[in-house]
Design an enzyme around this catalytic site. Structure first.
Site, PDB file in Angstrom:
ATOM      1  N   ASP A  81     -11.880  -8.131  14.061  1.00  0.00           N
ATOM      2  CA  ASP A  81     -11.378  -6.886  14.627  1.00  0.00           C
ATOM      3  C   ASP A  81     -10.071  -6.447  13.961  1.00  0.00           C
ATOM      4  O   ASP A  81      -9.242  -7.282  13.589  1.00  0.00           O
ATOM      5  CB  ASP A  81     -11.160  -7.074  16.132  1.00  0.00           C
ATOM      6  CG  ASP A  81     -11.228  -5.773  16.897  1.00  0.00           C
ATOM      7  OD1 ASP A  81     -12.041  -4.907  16.518  1.00  0.00           O
ATOM      8  OD2 ASP A  81     -10.497  -5.626  17.891  1.00  0.00           O
ATOM      9  N   GLU A 133     -12.372   3.294  12.762  1.00  0.00           N
ATOM     10  CA  GLU A 133     -11.592   3.929  13.821  1.00  0.00           C
ATOM     11  C   GLU A 133     -11.039   5.261  13.332  1.00  0.00           C
ATOM     12  O   GLU A 133     -10.513   5.351  12.220  1.00  0.00           O
ATOM     13  CB  GLU A 133     -10.435   3.031  14.273  1.00  0.00           C
ATOM     14  CG  GLU A 133      -9.602   3.646  15.402  1.00  0.00           C
ATOM     15  CD  GLU A 133      -8.561   2.686  15.981  1.00  0.00           C
ATOM     16  OE1 GLU A 133      -7.473   3.170  16.348  1.00  0.00           O
ATOM     17  OE2 GLU A 133      -8.839   1.484  16.060  1.00  0.00           O
ATOM     18  N   HIS A 177      -3.681  -0.507  23.552  1.00  0.00           N
ATOM     19  CA  HIS A 177      -3.765  -1.963  23.475  1.00  0.00           C
ATOM     20  C   HIS A 177      -2.694  -2.609  24.350  1.00  0.00           C
ATOM     21  O   HIS A 177      -1.566  -2.121  24.427  1.00  0.00           O
ATOM     22  CB  HIS A 177      -3.587  -2.434  22.031  1.00  0.00           C
ATOM     23  CG  HIS A 177      -4.670  -1.949  21.119  1.00  0.00           C
ATOM     24  ND1 HIS A 177      -5.952  -2.417  21.177  1.00  0.00           N
ATOM     25  CD2 HIS A 177      -4.657  -1.018  20.127  1.00  0.00           C
ATOM     26  CE1 HIS A 177      -6.694  -1.809  20.258  1.00  0.00           C
ATOM     27  NE2 HIS A 177      -5.926  -0.952  19.613  1.00  0.00           N
TER      28      HIS A 177
END
Length: 281
Positions: A81, A133, A177
């Protein structure tokens, strides 16, 4: 069994459930997530991220992740990730990861497109999938998840997918996040527009700390993959803090480890049932 994002996300998208990505920086987390998935008969994505490598180096934890995925009785995607460099993404693929996310969202759009497309070409030769993204998923610690100009537009999503060929797309609709200091403002209408514009499975980053209704609404309206990490850390930390005593030695350590693993497993199972991925295998 080893799987990639295409193996699990298209069914999730079709049947309106979410598959959890749970970062597993050590064997405790890894055991908790895999055992939860097997008990609930749920597909699952295990992962680590480039920023987490100081706490679980790729060459140390990666082979264990791949091995456990191969031997699991449910589909397990091994995902790298927020890869920030070509070198580390390639290393993950060479270790045996079945999916990578190249995060070029902080770069100029043209560079993000170019670099992501190149990673897609490389990963596909390994039989691996790629997540990209577009937009800005903020950092909850700095409370930078609240401005609309950071959100992904449907046109940006469409152009990005067409230019790069990514297999999944992380979009910005108001999440961040880490642990939230203020309640996030999720733009569900924007999510619906993006879902209606592209067929590529959509990913929600910054899932830890959202309400159950937030998860239900985002999954109902098009999210197929949900990233969770902070919630596992909190569950494990609380379990240790609540059970640590005056004793010391290996018996005490191993007892605490078992309690921590069970607490994290429970947290994972709760998320899987909330996402609706249980009983899908």
């Amino acid at each position: 069994m080893l799987a990639n994002l295409n193996d699990v996300l298209y069914d999730a998208q079709k049947n309106h459930y979410g598959v959890g990505l749970f970062n597993t920086t050590d064997s405790d987390m890894l055991e908790a997530v895999i055992s939860a998935a097997e008990e609930l008969r749920s597909p699952v994505i295990i992962g680590t991220a480039e920023v987490l490598l100081p706490y679980g180096e790729l060459q140390l934890i990666g082979p264990s992740m791949v091995n456990m995925a191969k031997n699991a009785s449910v589909p397990v995607v091994v995902h790298y990730d927020h890869g920030l460099t070509f070198e580390r993404c390639l290393e993950a693929l060479q270790v045996g990861f079945t999916s990578v996310m190249f995060d070029g969202s902080a770069n100029e759009l043209s560079e993000n497109l170019r670099a992501t497309a190149e990673i897609v070409k490389i990963a596909h030769t390994f039989g691996a999938t790629v997540e990209g993204e577009i937009g800005h998923v903020g950092d909850a610690i700095n409370d930078d998840n609240a401005t609309d100009d950071m959100y992904t537009t449907p046109k940006e999503a469409k152009d990005f997918v067409e230019a790069t060929g990514v297999d999944a797309l992380a979009i910005a609709i108001g999440t961040a996040h880490g642990a939230y200091k203020t309640k996030p403002r999720l733009d569900i209408g924007r999510l619906q527009e993006i879902r209606n514009t592209i067929d590529t499975p959509l990913v929600l980053h910054g899932g830890s700390g959202l309400s159950d209704d937030d998860f239900r609404n985002t999954i109902k309206n098009g999210i197929a993959k949900v990233n969770i990490f902070t919630d596992l850390c909190v569950a494990g930390e609380r379990a240790v803090a609540n059970n640590i005593g005056d004793k010391s030695g290996f018996n005490e350590y191993l007892s605490l480890r078992a309690i921590k693993v069970e607490a994290m497993k429970k947290a994972v199972m709760e998320k899987m049932m909330l996402f609706g991925s249980n009983g899908r295998v």
